[in-house]
Scaffold this active site. Structure first.
Site: not given
Length: 112
Positions: A8, A10-12, A15
């Site tokens: 995802n 948008r997920c730190g 990433r």
């Protein structure tokens, strides 16, 4: 080495896990699971590779998780995650016949 990450963007943590793989010289196949959710069969396979129960893979911080009874049958939880993939904890990294939840990101190093 074939490596897949259920990601995802948008997920730190997701990433960071992807960055960790790339720092190790690995360019994984990236599956944005919110856009391309896994089937029930694929989710069962991933759970088996990780040695986890469905309730352990539910992202409990999500609002949709509050509506779930985590004691419900495994198949019902899997169906709920397939229907609403935001419920799936991320990232999941698969290397051959092994998989790990990248929480923390360094957990994926166990299968590289």
């Amino acid at each position: 080495m074939d490596v897949t990450i259920y990601h995802n963007p948008r997920c730190g943590t997701s990433r960071k896990t992807l960055d960790l793989l790339r720092q190790k010289g690995i360019e994984p196949k990236v599956v944005e699971y919110l856009k391309t959710p896994p089937s029930a069969a694929e989710l069962k396979r991933l759970l088996g590779l990780m040695g986890m129960k469905a309730r352990d893979l539910v992202r409990k911080k999500e609002e949709a998780a509050a509506k779930l009874d985590l004691a419900m049958a495994e198949d019902r939880l899997i169906a709920a995650m397939v229907k609403d993939p935001i419920l799936i904890e991320r990232p999941i990294v698969v290397v051959g016949a092994k998989a790990r939840l990248g929480r923390p990101p360094e957990k994926v190093l166990e299968i590289l």
